[in-house]
Design a protein around this motif. Structure first.
Motif, short mmCIF file in Angstrom:
data_model
loop_
_atom_site.label_atom_id
_atom_site.label_comp_id
_atom_site.label_asym_id
_atom_site.label_seq_id
_atom_site.Cartn_x
_atom_site.Cartn_y
_atom_site.Cartn_z
N ASN A 1 6.25 6.22 -1.68
CA ASN A 1 7.02 5.08 -1.17
C ASN A 1 7.19 5.08 0.34
O ASN A 1 8.27 4.81 0.85
CB ASN A 1 8.41 5.06 -1.83
N SER B 1 7.04 3.75 4.05
CA SER B 1 7.00 2.48 4.80
C SER B 1 7.07 2.79 6.28
O SER B 1 7.66 3.79 6.69
CB SER B 1 8.18 1.59 4.42
N ARG C 1 5.05 -5.03 9.49
CA ARG C 1 5.12 -3.94 8.53
C ARG C 1 3.74 -3.34 8.38
O ARG C 1 2.88 -3.89 7.72
CB ARG C 1 5.63 -4.45 7.19
N LEU D 1 2.96 -0.30 7.09
CA LEU D 1 2.84 0.28 5.75
C LEU D 1 4.06 -0.16 4.95
O LEU D 1 5.18 -0.10 5.44
CB LEU D 1 2.81 1.81 5.82
N ASP D 2 3.82 -0.62 3.74
CA ASP D 2 4.90 -1.18 2.96
C ASP D 2 4.93 -0.51 1.58
O ASP D 2 4.15 -0.87 0.71
CB ASP D 2 4.68 -2.70 2.86
N ASP D 3 5.81 0.47 1.43
CA ASP D 3 6.02 1.10 0.13
C ASP D 3 4.71 1.64 -0.47
O ASP D 3 4.29 1.24 -1.55
CB ASP D 3 6.67 0.09 -0.81
N VAL D 4 4.07 2.51 0.27
CA VAL D 4 2.78 3.04 -0.16
C VAL D 4 2.96 4.37 -0.89
O VAL D 4 3.70 5.23 -0.42
CB VAL D 4 1.85 3.24 1.06
N LEU E 1 -6.36 -0.64 0.96
CA LEU E 1 -5.12 -0.95 1.67
C LEU E 1 -5.28 -2.32 2.32
O LEU E 1 -6.30 -2.60 2.95
CB LEU E 1 -4.92 0.13 2.74
N HIS F 1 -2.80 -5.28 4.45
CA HIS F 1 -1.49 -5.68 4.96
C HIS F 1 -0.40 -4.67 4.64
O HIS F 1 0.71 -5.03 4.27
CB HIS F 1 -1.09 -7.06 4.43
N GLY F 2 -0.73 -3.40 4.73
CA GLY F 2 0.28 -2.35 4.53
C GLY F 2 0.57 -2.03 3.08
O GLY F 2 1.40 -1.17 2.80
N LYS F 3 -0.08 -2.72 2.14
CA LYS F 3 0.17 -2.45 0.73
C LYS F 3 -1.10 -1.91 0.07
O LYS F 3 -2.20 -2.29 0.44
CB LYS F 3 0.57 -3.74 0.01
N ARG G 1 -3.62 -2.13 -2.70
CA ARG G 1 -3.98 -3.15 -3.69
C ARG G 1 -4.68 -2.52 -4.88
O ARG G 1 -4.72 -3.10 -5.96
CB ARG G 1 -4.90 -4.19 -3.04
#
Lengths: 486, 361, 352
Positions: free
Chosen positions: A8, A10, A17, A19-22, A204, A206-208, A210
């Motif tokens: 998680n 970020s 953002r 990195l978002d909750d990776v 990865l 946009h920081g998420k 996929r």
């Protein structure tokens, strides 16, 4: 215990953002790929794992040590090659290598085996300063410096950008050797063939995250991004009789060294001509002579009807040029860049204004007319740079590795622009390290050691060397090279 | 007409730069509001120690007139010369005046007893001027005849009647403005394009050498003109100092100096690869030119070999001419040969600059 | 230890390979010393004088003769009226004029000096000297003695100042640029991630510049002693001791700047603006601090070279002992401790 554990995490820069909750985990000894478009957050990920950045939220551990609290332990265990890894330009090849070896507490002799495959190519230039090497050679030296020690976890941020296919293969063979010694490797790359060599990859965007899984699985799931349908290009043969580039016995020597050694070829109007070669084969030097940046040592050449040694200023009037190193002024906006280059080629304000709007409309950039180029993603910059280089309808456009470091989907869009330009009668002269792009060309030449070793359409070449694809043709020819630098 | 687009680009880039606009605004203000105060080589606040071995009415009178002088700061009496010397060594005093024993008695007898003035001469100018003033006080007090002769020798100071150091330095400050604005900034700009690789992109376009160079220089020339105007206005508003000669001559001189500095900067940028190199080389030459120009010290005091260098030093011609116009109120006839020399040097350098810039190698 | 050594070697190579910068770094002290030692002076010499005489009687001629024969003045013209003289001064053909009245011979008086007052100090000195020559002040009451610098050579004053400026330039500016260069090029990331301690990286970077600074210091001292004939009156030990403190101070300032600046250009400008300008302007190098307005004197109180230059003038030229510069040394030590602490505290082991 996982070699890399990310829970998680970020990280934000201001409002962006990165990195978002990776969350992900990598097994010990695994070769793990990190893929995704430019600006997806890959570099941020690497930096957090190397303890260079603190995550805003979440937990990350490498080799069982927390990246925030156990920074010193981490730094003792990891190896890192940053994206813009740069050497000390004023130190020689050998001095660079020695320095990095000592830095990581080892010696060149001890680590020699793990870098032999690549370092042996540049070893005979060990007395030369890194600043005097060609781009690809620098990258190879950087790789050697990064691999000289055996860390328990190795982070590689786009290590092969700008490196020719043959060397990339050798590089990955070296990585697999390291893996056998139990080293965990996390690498990012824009090349699909390299993605396929990983055991697992994370996509990865946009920081998420996929998707995570085997390369085949991820590439298949996001096929629209990674494996766009090939472009169908009606190869026009109609008016291919007028030569726009004619080169005979062209030589460029620096002292005893013949960077370009007696090349002759012609390019016809409206053709897409791929100019291929390994790093240091002499492509850039040849291109500089054709665009009037350098004087040839001997031989003749005509571009757009003008002599390259005497009429270079007239040539510049009729060509467009885009290099990978620089394309646009970063501190000007999109519209201001277009206006500047259009103005340089003598267009008037009214024409510039209408054509600018048309162009931005076509590229779907209208919203970003007044955005600084600096803040655009790499792929956009390159599309824009190409459009600017043909804004004044030149006879020929020269493209020097225009798609370096870009994801497959963007590269495909880029080639659509190239085809469209060609259909308007603009001759395209392009260098690339992507062999799928080589297939898109009408005709290609392959340079080895300053000489043209093969020339013809991709089909002809494949037939001639009896190989199924361009990649193998290229590898076959480039491996014959006896020298490895310009 | 490509020049128009190139110049627009330069202005946009200057505006977008985080640092330059601030520099352009702050620079004239600092130069005009702080520098004239700093760059004063005026000698004042000399600290005097007195060793009075006499303690007569005459010696008291001398001490009182030193105390009364606003030129000196009277630090007090010391018992011995040695004690006073220690004060100098500690940096608490600059001059010691030693009045000998029986000074008063000797004077009454008509003899010429000598006082000793020992000055810290590490700073030669300060030492010399302090000694001269202190001697004058002594002479005025005890040698009425000499004082009378001296008083009949009058002196008339021309041009800078109030002996205002600021008036002397302000024209020289304009030289510093031109040096930074038209020398350093364009040089950094061009080397910057070189380092970023953008110059390669420009080199493959049909832009002529001249347009490219002019487009780089014109914005800075305009900025320099603006800054000079602000400086002249500030000199007038803050210090009430206005040029004695014609203002347009000042602008002509400034532009000629700009021509030299721009060309010089271009030559350096053409031969350097990095900003660091360019700045160091430029700094080296500029400091040398400035020190030998007469900006701080009179060129006439130089030994002859050093004086010879002023014939090829554009800064020297500029400083000479601008002081003639600004302070002495001279016109064209007084400065035409400096103008010609500046023009010749400027054109020579410009030709070298254009020659050394190559679009095709 | 091996890592440390290899770091120092690498750093020295960077310095040695940049020939142009090296040339400037060593050329600058030599040229500055020669200029300040020989070329730059405020001596009264070669002053161009115009004689204005209405009638050329014996006494007037004799007075003019006396002026011409002095080492200070050269008579460039003899004119009839003060207006003519003024014209010559305005067009910079002459610096001052001496006007003799009609009745100069009979009354032994009536002399006027007309002087170009553009440079107030020099104008004052020229009249003083001319007056001295004409009134022939011998038999006066004053016996003056120029301490420490009997010939009043400017070099005595400037040598310590040059040391203050160049050491600051080499240590602070060069160190900060070399650290920021690694940040800009991305090599700093690798250095940080390597097992080497960040503190060691910094110390290894500073060592070659420390050596360079000492080399320059010794060059200057040798030149001062043997080329410019400036006596090194004080003990060499105290000169080196105080210089070492100052060099450390400059290195910490360089380190501090490298923490703040992100690009080489920023580091350059920052050191030029924050260090070089104040050093030249406010340290008392060229312009005496005591002549400045109060506010600027306060500002100059935080400029470190001010204390170094003051201490060096005392130690080198006046030859006082270490005890007499305790105040300056104390301030320099405090500043060094302060800047070094701040710089090391601020030195980030991460990228943010």
């Amino acid at each position: 215990m996982h070699a890399i554990e990310v829970n998680n995490v970020s990280k934000a820069y201001g409002a962006v953002r990165a990195l978002d909750d990776v969350s992900l985990s990598v097994e010990k000894g695994e070769v793990f790929g990190l893929i995704g478009p430019d600006g997806a957050g890959k570099t941020t990920m690497f930096r957090i794992l190397c303890s260079l950045l603190k995550p805003d939220a979440g937990f990350a551990a490498v080799d069982g040590f927390d990246v925030v609290s156990q920074m010193n332990e981490i730094r003792r265990r990891v190896g890192y090659m940053p994206g813009k890894f740069s050497l000390y330009q004023d130190l020689t090849v050998e001095e660079n290598l020695k320095f990095f070896a000592t830095l990581f507490g080892t010696t060149v002799e001890e680590g020699y085996d793990s870098i032999k495959a690549i370092y042996s190519q540049i070893e005979r230039f060990k007395g030369r300063r890194a600043g005097a090497l060609s781009g690809g050679m620098k990258q190879k030296l950087a790789l050697s410096c990064a691999l000289i020690h055996s860390p328990s976890v190795l982070f590689l941020d786009e290590p092969t950008t700008g490196v020719d296919p043959v060397s990339r293969k050798e590089f990955w063979e070296m990585l697999l050797m390291l893996k056998e010694r139990g080293i965990t490797i996390m690498a990012s790359t824009p090349y699909l063939d390299e993605v396929r060599r990983c055991e697992r990859v994370a996509f990865l965007d946009h920081g998420k995250i996929r998707g995570i899984g085997t390369p085949a699985h991820v590439l298949n799931e996001f096929a629209d991004i990674f494996n766009p349908p090939g472009i169908t290009h009606a190869k026009t043969t109609g008016y291919h009789n007028e030569n726009v580039i004619e080169v005979e016995h062209l030589v460029k020597a620096f002292g005893d060294f013949h960077a370009v050694d007696d090349i002759s070829f012609t390019v016809k109007k409206g053709e897409i001509f791929g100019f291929l070669g390994a790093n240091g084969a002499g492509k850039t030097t040849a291109m500089h002579m054709l665009t009037g940046l350098n004087q040839p040592t001997s031989g003749t050449g005509r571009v757009a009807g003008y002599d390259i040694s005497t009429e270079h200023e007239q040539i510049k009037r009729h060509i467009g040029y885009m290099s990978q190193k620089f394309s646009l002024y970063e501190d000007l906006t999109v519209a201001e860049n277009i206006r500047l280059f259009a103005g340089i080629y003598g267009m008037n304000d009214k024409d510039i204004a209408t054509k600018t709007d048309e162009l931005l409309e076509k590229l779907q950039f209208a919203d970003h007319k007044n955005t600084l180029v600096k803040s655009l993603p790499l792929g956009w910059k390159q599309k824009l740079a190409f459009s600017v280089s043909i804004f004044h309808d030149p006879a020929i456009v020269f493209l020097d590795e225009p798609t370096g470091g870009v994801d497959p989907a963007t590269r495909r869009q880029f080639w659509e622009l190239i085809y469209e330009a060609a259909s308007r009668g603009i001759t395209v002269f392009v260098t690339t390290h992507y062999m799928d792009e080589a297939e898109y060309c009408d005709r290609i030449s392959i340079m080895v050691d300053g000489k043209i070793k093969a020339m013809g359409s991709p089909e002809e070449l494949k037939k001639q060397f009896n190989m199924p694809d361009m990649d193998l043709v290229f590898t076959h020819l480039a491996r014959q090279a006896t020298r490895s630098s310009d | 007409m490509t020049l128009k687009y190139l110049i627009q680009k330069e202005f946009l880039q200057i505006r977008r730069n985080a640092f330059l606009p601030r520099l352009i605004v702050m620079f004239p203000i600092v130069i005009m509001c702080v520098m004239p105060w700093v760059m004063s080589m005026e000698v004042k606040n000399i600290v005097v120690d007195v060793v009075d071995n006499d303690r007569s009415t005459e010696s008291q009178r001398l001490v009182h007139s030193i105390e009364a002088s606003n030129y000196f700061i009277f630090n007090g009496q010391k018992a011995t010369y040695k004690a006073a010397l220690a004060e100098i060594e500690r940096g608490h005093a600059d001059v010691v005046l030693v009045i000998p024993q029986d000074f008063g008695k000797q004077l009454v007898l008509g003899r010429h007893p000598q006082v000793l003035i020992a000055t810290n001469a590490v700073n030669g100018t300060k030492g010399a001027m302090g000694t001269a003033y202190l001697s004058q006080i002594v002479t005025a007090n005890f040698m009425p005849t000499t004082a009378a002769i001296q008083s009949r020798v009058t002196s008339l100071t021309l041009y800078n009647k109030e002996q205002n150091y600021k008036l002397f330095m302000i024209p020289a400050l304009l030289a510093i403005v031109m040096m930074l604005m038209t020398g350093f900034l364009p040089t950094l700009n061009i080397v910057g394009e070189k380092e970023a690789g953008t110059i390669e992109q420009i080199n493959v376009t049909p832009v002529s050498k001249w347009s490219f160079i002019l487009a780089k220089l014109i914005p800075y020339w305009l900025i320099a003109l603006f800054v000079i105007t602000v400086c002249l206005l500030l000199a007038w508003l803050v210090y009430g100092i206005t040029p004695a000669g014609s203002v347009w001559l000042i602008y002509v001189l400034a532009m000629l100096l700009a021509l030299f500095f721009s060309a010089f900067g271009l030559i350096i940028s053409n031969y350097s690869d990095t900003m660091q190199q360019a700045i160091f080389v430029m700094w080296f030459f500029v400091v040398t030119l400035m020190l030998l120009s007469g900006l701080f010290t009179p060129t006439r005091s130089m030994p002859s070999w050093a004086y010879l260098t002023t014939y090829v030093n554009p800064m020297h011609y500029f400083i000479d001419a601008i002081r003639t116009v600004f302070i002495r109120g001279g016109g064209l006839p007084q400065i035409y040969h400096q103008l010609l020399a500046l023009l010749a040097i400027g054109i020579g350098m410009a030709m070298w600059a254009v020659h050394s810039y190559k679009k095709n190698s | 230890m091996k890592q440390f050594l290899s770091f120092v070697i690498k750093e020295s190579r960077h310095i040695l390979r940049d020939k142009r910068t090296m040339l400037i770094l060593f050329g600058m002290p030599v040229v500055l010393m020669l200029l300040f030692g020989f070329a730059i002076s405020t001596d009264v010499r070669n002053v161009r004088m115009v004689a204005v005489t209405a009638n050329s009687d014996h006494l007037t001629r004799e007075a003019v003769e006396r002026l011409a024969q002095s080492e200070y003045f050269t008579i460039v013209a003899t004119v009839a009226t003060p207006q003519d003289a003024e014209r010559l001064i305005r067009s910079q053909k002459a610096d001052m004029a001496v006007v003799f009245a009609h009745d100069f011979a009979s009354k032994k008086a009536g002399v006027q000096f007309i002087v170009d007052g553009a440079d107030p100090n020099m104008a004052q000195q020229w009249t003083n000297y001319a007056q001295g020559v004409l009134t022939n002040m011998d038999g006066g009451l004053v016996n003056s003695k120029m301490l420490y610098n009997p010939q009043m050579r400017s070099a005595y004053n400037f040598v310590p100042a040059i040391m203050g400026m160049l050491l600051m330039l080499v240590c602070a500016m060069m160190t900060s640029i070399s650290i920021v260069k690694e940040k800009e090029r991305g090599t700093m990331e690798v250095l940080l991630v390597s097992p080497v301690k960040p503190l060691m990286v910094i110390i290894a970077k500073a060592v070659p510049y420390l050596v360079l600074a000492f080399a320059i210091l010794i060059t200057i001292l040798l030149m001062a002693r043997f080329v410019l004939d400036v006596p090194l009156a004080g003990s060499l030990f105290s000169i080196l001791f105080v210089s070492t403190i100052y060099i450390l101070l400059a290195l910490s300032l360089g380190l501090l700047i490298s923490n703040i600046a992100q690009t080489q250009l920023a580091a350059l400008l920052l050191s030029a603006m924050v260090l070089l300008m104040p050093v030249v302007m406010l340290s008392g190098m060229l312009f005496p601090v005591e002549s400045m307005p109060r506010v600027l004197q306060w500002v100059s109180a935080v400029v470190p070279p001010r204390y170094y230059i003051a201490a060096m003038r005392k130690l080198m030229i006046m030859g006082v002992g270490l005890g007499d510069v305790m105040k300056e040394v104390g301030i320099l030590l405090t500043m060094t401790a302060f800047f070094l602490t701040v710089a090391l505290k601020k030195f980030s082991t991460r990228l943010e």
